[in-house]
Motif scaffolding. Sequence first.
Motif, PDB file in Angstrom:
ATOM      1  N   PRO A 162      14.801   1.198  12.210  1.00  0.00           N
ATOM      2  CA  PRO A 162      14.950   2.644  12.019  1.00  0.00           C
ATOM      3  C   PRO A 162      15.448   2.968  10.612  1.00  0.00           C
ATOM      4  O   PRO A 162      16.179   2.188   9.999  1.00  0.00           O
ATOM      5  CB  PRO A 162      15.995   3.037  13.078  1.00  0.00           C
ATOM      6  CG  PRO A 162      16.050   1.887  14.037  1.00  0.00           C
ATOM      7  CD  PRO A 162      15.693   0.668  13.255  1.00  0.00           C
ATOM      8  N   LEU A 163      15.082   4.154  10.123  1.00  0.00           N
ATOM      9  CA  LEU A 163      15.542   4.569   8.802  1.00  0.00           C
ATOM     10  C   LEU A 163      17.069   4.643   8.736  1.00  0.00           C
ATOM     11  O   LEU A 163      17.672   4.374   7.703  1.00  0.00           O
ATOM     12  CB  LEU A 163      14.936   5.924   8.440  1.00  0.00           C
ATOM     13  CG  LEU A 163      13.425   5.952   8.182  1.00  0.00           C
ATOM     14  CD1 LEU A 163      12.968   7.366   7.858  1.00  0.00           C
ATOM     15  CD2 LEU A 163      13.055   5.004   7.052  1.00  0.00           C
ATOM     16  N   PRO A 181       6.890   8.533   2.761  1.00  0.00           N
ATOM     17  CA  PRO A 181       7.834   8.903   3.823  1.00  0.00           C
ATOM     18  C   PRO A 181       7.189   9.662   4.967  1.00  0.00           C
ATOM     19  O   PRO A 181       6.263  10.463   4.764  1.00  0.00           O
ATOM     20  CB  PRO A 181       8.843   9.799   3.087  1.00  0.00           C
ATOM     21  CG  PRO A 181       8.046  10.398   1.964  1.00  0.00           C
ATOM     22  CD  PRO A 181       7.108   9.314   1.531  1.00  0.00           C
ATOM     23  N   PRO A 182       7.670   9.448   6.191  1.00  0.00           N
ATOM     24  CA  PRO A 182       7.222  10.263   7.317  1.00  0.00           C
ATOM     25  C   PRO A 182       7.787  11.676   7.190  1.00  0.00           C
ATOM     26  O   PRO A 182       8.681  11.930   6.379  1.00  0.00           O
ATOM     27  CB  PRO A 182       7.790   9.534   8.537  1.00  0.00           C
ATOM     28  CG  PRO A 182       8.983   8.806   8.008  1.00  0.00           C
ATOM     29  CD  PRO A 182       8.632   8.415   6.604  1.00  0.00           C
ATOM     30  N   ASP A 183       7.299  12.581   8.009  1.00  0.00           N
ATOM     31  CA  ASP A 183       7.700  13.986   7.907  1.00  0.00           C
ATOM     32  C   ASP A 183       9.191  14.190   8.125  1.00  0.00           C
ATOM     33  O   ASP A 183       9.783  15.131   7.579  1.00  0.00           O
ATOM     34  CB  ASP A 183       6.915  14.831   8.913  1.00  0.00           C
ATOM     35  CG  ASP A 183       5.426  14.896   8.581  1.00  0.00           C
ATOM     36  OD1 ASP A 183       5.076  14.656   7.407  1.00  0.00           O
ATOM     37  OD2 ASP A 183       4.631  15.183   9.500  1.00  0.00           O
ATOM     38  N   ASP A 184       9.810  13.330   8.933  1.00  0.00           N
ATOM     39  CA  ASP A 184      11.222  13.522   9.257  1.00  0.00           C
ATOM     40  C   ASP A 184      12.153  12.709   8.366  1.00  0.00           C
ATOM     41  O   ASP A 184      13.344  12.595   8.653  1.00  0.00           O
ATOM     42  CB  ASP A 184      11.475  13.151  10.713  1.00  0.00           C
ATOM     43  CG  ASP A 184      11.169  11.684  11.017  1.00  0.00           C
ATOM     44  OD1 ASP A 184      10.515  11.019  10.182  1.00  0.00           O
ATOM     45  OD2 ASP A 184      11.584  11.203  12.092  1.00  0.00           O
ATOM     46  N   ALA A 185      11.635  12.133   7.260  1.00  0.00           N
ATOM     47  CA  ALA A 185      12.446  11.243   6.424  1.00  0.00           C
ATOM     48  C   ALA A 185      13.637  11.966   5.807  1.00  0.00           C
ATOM     49  O   ALA A 185      14.763  11.456   5.817  1.00  0.00           O
ATOM     50  CB  ALA A 185      11.582  10.617   5.330  1.00  0.00           C
ATOM     51  N   ALA A 186      13.426  13.158   5.262  1.00  0.00           N
ATOM     52  CA  ALA A 186      14.521  13.891   4.630  1.00  0.00           C
ATOM     53  C   ALA A 186      15.610  14.222   5.648  1.00  0.00           C
ATOM     54  O   ALA A 186      16.809  14.113   5.366  1.00  0.00           O
ATOM     55  CB  ALA A 186      13.995  15.158   3.967  1.00  0.00           C
ATOM     56  N   ALA A 187      15.198  14.619   6.848  1.00  0.00           N
ATOM     57  CA  ALA A 187      16.169  14.925   7.899  1.00  0.00           C
ATOM     58  C   ALA A 187      16.936  13.681   8.314  1.00  0.00           C
ATOM     59  O   ALA A 187      18.152  13.735   8.556  1.00  0.00           O
ATOM     60  CB  ALA A 187      15.461  15.541   9.101  1.00  0.00           C
ATOM     61  N   ALA A 188      16.232  12.538   8.384  1.00  0.00           N
ATOM     62  CA  ALA A 188      16.888  11.281   8.752  1.00  0.00           C
ATOM     63  C   ALA A 188      17.910  10.863   7.700  1.00  0.00           C
ATOM     64  O   ALA A 188      18.985  10.356   8.025  1.00  0.00           O
ATOM     65  CB  ALA A 188      15.843  10.185   8.945  1.00  0.00           C
ATOM     66  N   VAL A 189      17.581  11.079   6.433  1.00  0.00           N
ATOM     67  CA  VAL A 189      18.501  10.758   5.348  1.00  0.00           C
ATOM     68  C   VAL A 189      19.771  11.600   5.458  1.00  0.00           C
ATOM     69  O   VAL A 189      20.896  11.093   5.346  1.00  0.00           O
ATOM     70  CB  VAL A 189      17.814  10.976   3.980  1.00  0.00           C
ATOM     71  CG1 VAL A 189      18.832  11.036   2.851  1.00  0.00           C
ATOM     72  CG2 VAL A 189      16.816   9.849   3.720  1.00  0.00           C
ATOM     73  N   GLY A 193      24.058  10.718   6.626  1.00  0.00           N
ATOM     74  CA  GLY A 193      25.190  10.954   5.751  1.00  0.00           C
ATOM     75  C   GLY A 193      24.914  10.730   4.277  1.00  0.00           C
ATOM     76  O   GLY A 193      25.852  10.678   3.474  1.00  0.00           O
ATOM     77  N   LEU A 194      23.627  10.624   3.914  1.00  0.00           N
ATOM     78  CA  LEU A 194      23.277  10.467   2.512  1.00  0.00           C
ATOM     79  C   LEU A 194      22.916  11.822   1.909  1.00  0.00           C
ATOM     80  O   LEU A 194      22.438  12.720   2.599  1.00  0.00           O
ATOM     81  CB  LEU A 194      22.105   9.502   2.353  1.00  0.00           C
ATOM     82  CG  LEU A 194      22.271   8.087   2.915  1.00  0.00           C
ATOM     83  CD1 LEU A 194      21.046   7.241   2.575  1.00  0.00           C
ATOM     84  CD2 LEU A 194      23.545   7.428   2.403  1.00  0.00           C
ATOM     85  N   GLU A 195      23.144  11.934   0.612  1.00  0.00           N
ATOM     86  CA  GLU A 195      22.771  13.153  -0.107  1.00  0.00           C
ATOM     87  C   GLU A 195      21.332  13.049  -0.563  1.00  0.00           C
ATOM     88  O   GLU A 195      20.931  12.055  -1.165  1.00  0.00           O
ATOM     89  CB  GLU A 195      23.692  13.352  -1.304  1.00  0.00           C
ATOM     90  CG  GLU A 195      23.390  14.612  -2.094  1.00  0.00           C
ATOM     91  CD  GLU A 195      24.357  14.794  -3.249  1.00  0.00           C
ATOM     92  OE1 GLU A 195      23.914  14.765  -4.418  1.00  0.00           O
ATOM     93  OE2 GLU A 195      25.566  14.966  -2.981  1.00  0.00           O
ATOM     94  N   LEU A 196      20.541  14.076  -0.300  1.00  0.00           N
ATOM     95  CA  LEU A 196      19.129  14.065  -0.671  1.00  0.00           C
ATOM     96  C   LEU A 196      18.989  14.196  -2.183  1.00  0.00           C
ATOM     97  O   LEU A 196      19.400  15.190  -2.775  1.00  0.00           O
ATOM     98  CB  LEU A 196      18.392  15.198   0.038  1.00  0.00           C
ATOM     99  CG  LEU A 196      16.868  15.143   0.036  1.00  0.00           C
ATOM    100  CD1 LEU A 196      16.375  13.894   0.750  1.00  0.00           C
ATOM    101  CD2 LEU A 196      16.292  16.389   0.693  1.00  0.00           C
TER     102      LEU A 196
END
Length: 210
Positions: A162-163, A181-189, A193-196
């Motif tokens: 998992p991401l 990246p998959p469509d939900d990559a930014a949300a997963a990041v 707890g990571l900053e986009l």
Amino acid sequence: MHLLLTDRLSCPRCGPEFGLILLADQMVERRVIAGSLGCPNCRDRYPVSSGFADLRPPPRPPLSEEKSLGGGAHLEADPLTVAALLGIPGGPGNVLLGPGVAHLATGLSELVEGIEWIVVSGSPVPLPPVGSMSPISVRGRLPLYSRSIRGAVTVGGAGTVPLGEYARVVAPMGRLVILAPPDDAAAAVAEAGLELVLDTAEAVVGGRKS
């Protein structure tokens, strides 16, 4: 596999709270060529052969039958671009290259000196001549302590890790790079707890400040 990397490894069966103990049978210039990594909690042992560590939890079928490593597919990517996305000018430290980007290890090692590249591979391989790569096999949970490495690179949808697992192992001031990246990559990041840092169709990058 580099000797110092063993201090970052955890049991893939018991979780990141349980470290592994190295039993080395053969070493060359601080690299473990043959031996095993044992967990004092579950008593399982993970073999190291030709510098390659099989860090899959049991059961461990032959690697040729393992389906979690992305089927051998890889993403065409420029090592210079990936190095820039990681934002790491040089070592020391460890960076994980997941399924789909393992083939970039040689090019990255030539661009960024002093980094040990943890390469997720689908088959045992001899140590590369550049001597800065530690090939491993994984399944599901990454066999690394939380917040223990300077960066990680993966391809969206490659393998079954998992991401969130990639995000978990990134240390403060480190980055997770997700190519294709998959469509939900930014949300997963963000959820991890990571900053986009970057969000495009080609790559999503998340950084950990603290």
